[in-house]
Design a protein around this motif. Structure first.
Motif, mmCIF file in Angstrom:
data_model
loop_
_atom_site.group_PDB
_atom_site.id
_atom_site.type_symbol
_atom_site.label_atom_id
_atom_site.label_comp_id
_atom_site.label_asym_id
_atom_site.label_seq_id
_atom_site.Cartn_x
_atom_site.Cartn_y
_atom_site.Cartn_z
ATOM 1 N N SER A 164 0.960 -1.312 -0.011
ATOM 2 C CA SER A 164 -0.032 0.138 -0.147
ATOM 3 C C SER A 164 0.677 1.173 0.027
ATOM 4 O O SER A 164 0.314 2.374 -0.157
ATOM 5 N N GLY A 165 2.211 1.032 0.311
ATOM 6 C CA GLY A 165 2.940 2.290 0.433
ATOM 7 C C GLY A 165 3.094 2.472 1.976
ATOM 8 O O GLY A 165 3.633 3.657 2.254
ATOM 9 N N ASN A 166 2.419 2.152 2.713
ATOM 10 C CA ASN A 166 1.980 2.570 4.141
ATOM 11 C C ASN A 166 2.369 1.140 4.803
ATOM 12 O O ASN A 166 1.732 0.254 4.934
ATOM 13 N N LEU A 167 3.545 1.440 5.810
ATOM 14 C CA LEU A 167 3.901 0.420 6.765
ATOM 15 C C LEU A 167 2.593 -0.138 7.648
ATOM 16 O O LEU A 167 2.618 -1.340 7.978
ATOM 17 N N LYS A 245 15.262 4.454 14.550
ATOM 18 C CA LYS A 245 15.091 5.033 15.715
ATOM 19 C C LYS A 245 15.378 6.292 15.524
ATOM 20 O O LYS A 245 15.109 7.283 16.497
ATOM 21 N N ASP A 246 15.410 6.809 14.252
ATOM 22 C CA ASP A 246 15.937 8.382 13.871
ATOM 23 C C ASP A 246 14.818 8.844 13.234
ATOM 24 O O ASP A 246 14.540 8.277 11.875
ATOM 25 N N ARG A 247 14.040 10.076 13.513
ATOM 26 C CA ARG A 247 12.917 10.488 13.049
ATOM 27 C C ARG A 247 13.232 10.843 11.511
ATOM 28 O O ARG A 247 12.377 10.347 10.611
ATOM 29 N N ASP A 248 14.253 11.450 11.152
ATOM 30 C CA ASP A 248 14.697 11.945 9.746
ATOM 31 C C ASP A 248 15.082 10.835 8.896
ATOM 32 O O ASP A 248 14.704 10.580 7.734
ATOM 33 N N LEU A 249 15.830 9.821 9.465
ATOM 34 C CA LEU A 249 16.031 8.605 8.581
ATOM 35 C C LEU A 249 14.901 7.667 8.399
ATOM 36 O O LEU A 249 14.453 7.195 7.265
ATOM 37 N N TYR A 250 13.855 7.775 9.167
ATOM 38 C CA TYR A 250 12.659 6.911 9.283
ATOM 39 C C TYR A 250 11.867 7.652 8.113
ATOM 40 O O TYR A 250 11.175 6.885 7.258
ATOM 41 N N GLN A 251 11.744 8.941 7.910
ATOM 42 C CA GLN A 251 10.931 9.725 7.318
ATOM 43 C C GLN A 251 11.416 9.529 5.833
ATOM 44 O O GLN A 251 10.540 9.195 4.905
ATOM 45 N N TRP A 253 13.367 6.883 4.693
ATOM 46 C CA TRP A 253 13.116 5.675 4.443
ATOM 47 C C TRP A 253 11.496 5.401 3.965
ATOM 48 O O TRP A 253 11.355 4.939 2.742
ATOM 49 N N THR A 254 10.498 6.052 4.700
ATOM 50 C CA THR A 254 9.188 5.720 4.389
ATOM 51 C C THR A 254 8.990 6.412 3.044
ATOM 52 O O THR A 254 7.927 5.964 2.174
ATOM 53 N N ASN A 255 9.628 7.418 2.826
ATOM 54 C CA ASN A 255 9.198 8.073 1.559
ATOM 55 C C ASN A 255 9.724 7.217 0.178
ATOM 56 O O ASN A 255 9.061 7.290 -0.503
ATOM 57 N N GLU A 256 11.074 6.970 0.589
ATOM 58 C CA GLU A 256 11.534 5.794 -0.604
ATOM 59 C C GLU A 256 10.702 4.639 -0.943
ATOM 60 O O GLU A 256 10.563 4.332 -1.815
#
Ligand SMILES: Cc1ncc(COP(=O)(O)O)c(C=O)c1O
Length: 352
Positions: A164-167, A245-251, A253-256
């Protein structure tokens, strides 16, 4: 490449504790009652395959029922991984090759008559090889049946986020079972959704009925892992942990992940449109209805052989393709080849 873990020390038998905690949260959700009640045991394993194998070894050693029902068809390595642990394989109907959709009635009938207490393997999302998943309503019916019949659900989650593109949405099936108070196994893989194939990083979670059982299950898992591979590798776990655990990296990753999923949808649409524009005989709408990385094209063995012989296009003989492996540039060539394969397989009277 980020690597917050510079050391190459051994990990504990059950892996990196922070990785396990974050992986459980990713699958069961931050509000999971089972996690809050300490009923979930999560151990880092050597990717999705060994998570399945460790779960199967545990069941062979400690569970009273040794029969596992697999969907027909399923991921080619499932039978190997599960039977290697000494469990007995059976199948349940999943996909109807005539209609190219979920055989929901067949699935309900087969699970309705499955042996009491049997283990049932489910693909959490993005079923490999068919690309056909149950809807949320159908999952709920499956959950009720599984619980009524006392079956034990074992989820294989190899494509979270790519459907779905959403975890969170892709974990719905797991969360339905994970929050109803019953037991449940989940094998998770970061091979596809983080592109960490070669790092062999994944986890096995077991939802237990009480925190006390969970503690005892964890100590038994250690006894299974120790003679198998002693302890898991460190590098992949360090990468996953750094991202989760890192907000920016998580964001990021989810964008990619969303971009990759959108590309899969776009390639499906492009292939479907190309076949429609060519007037290729048949209904190709299953290509856009299916989800995730795989498509069962509906091509038969003769048509697949034709593609190999005439176009040097290679795919498994059941007609499965990995949509992720198809570039937009290659779609016109591929659609043209399918068109020819279908036309050449028609009885000559149809062409007259
Ligand atoms: C459904 C399913 N489960 C598990 C795996 C194994 O993945 P891993 O590379 O994490 O062992 C795959 C890989 O294709 C898969 O499709």
């Amino acid at each position: 490449m980020i690597c917050r873990s510079a050391d190459k020390e051994y990990l504990p038998i059950t892996g990196m504790p922070e990785f396990n905690k974050l992986s459980a949260k990713l699958m069961f959700g931050s509000g999971s009652p089972a996690i809050k009640e300490s009923r979930v045991v999560t151990v880092q394993c050597v990717s999705g395959c060994l998570s399945l194998r460790v779960g199967a070894e545990f069941l062979a050693k400690h569970y009273h029922q040794h029969v596992v029902y697999l969907p027909e068809p399923t991921y080619g390595n499932h039978p190997n991984l599960i039977s290697a642990a000494g469990l007995t394989l059976k199948t349940y109907r999943y996909y109807d090759p005539k209609t190219l959709v979920l055989d929901f009635q067949g699935l309900l009938e087969d699970l309705g008559s499955a042996l009491t207490g049997a283990i049932v393997l489910f693909h959490a999302c993005g079923h490999n090889p068919t690309g056909v998943d149950p809807t949320c309503q159908q999952w709920e019916q499956i959950r009720q049946l599984v619980r009524q019949r006392g079956l034990l659900p074992f989820f294989d989650c190899a494509y979270q986020g790519l459907v779905s593109g959403n975890l969170d949405d892709d974990a719905q099936s797991i969360r339905m079972f994970g929050c109803d108070g019953g037991e449940c196994f989940v094998a998770q893989s970061y091979s596809k959704n983080m592109g960490l194939y070669g790092e062999r990083i994944g986890s096995l979670s077991i939802v237990c009925k009480t925190a006390d059982v969970a503690r005892r299950v964890e100590s038994q898992l250690k006894l299974i892992i120790r003679p198998l591979y002693s302890n898991p590798p460190i590098h992949g776990a360090a990468i996953v942990t750094a991202i989760l655990k890192d907000r920016d990296l998580y964001q990021k990753w989810t964008n990619e992940l969303k971009a990759m999923r959108d590309r899969l949808v776009q390639v499906r649409r492009q292939l479907y449109d190309s076949l429609c524009n060519k007037g290729t005989p048949g209904d190709w709408s299953h290509i856009i209805k299916q989800v995730g990385m795989y498509s069962f094209t509906g091509l038969n063995k003769d048509q697949v052989d034709f593609l190999t012989r005439e176009y040097h296009i290679y795919m498994s003989s059941d007609g499965r393709i990995n949509i992720g492996g198809l570039s937009s540039k290659a779609v016109p060539y591929f659609a043209g080849a399918i068109h020819d394969a279908v036309i050449s397989s028609l009885p000559s009277s149809t062409l007259a």
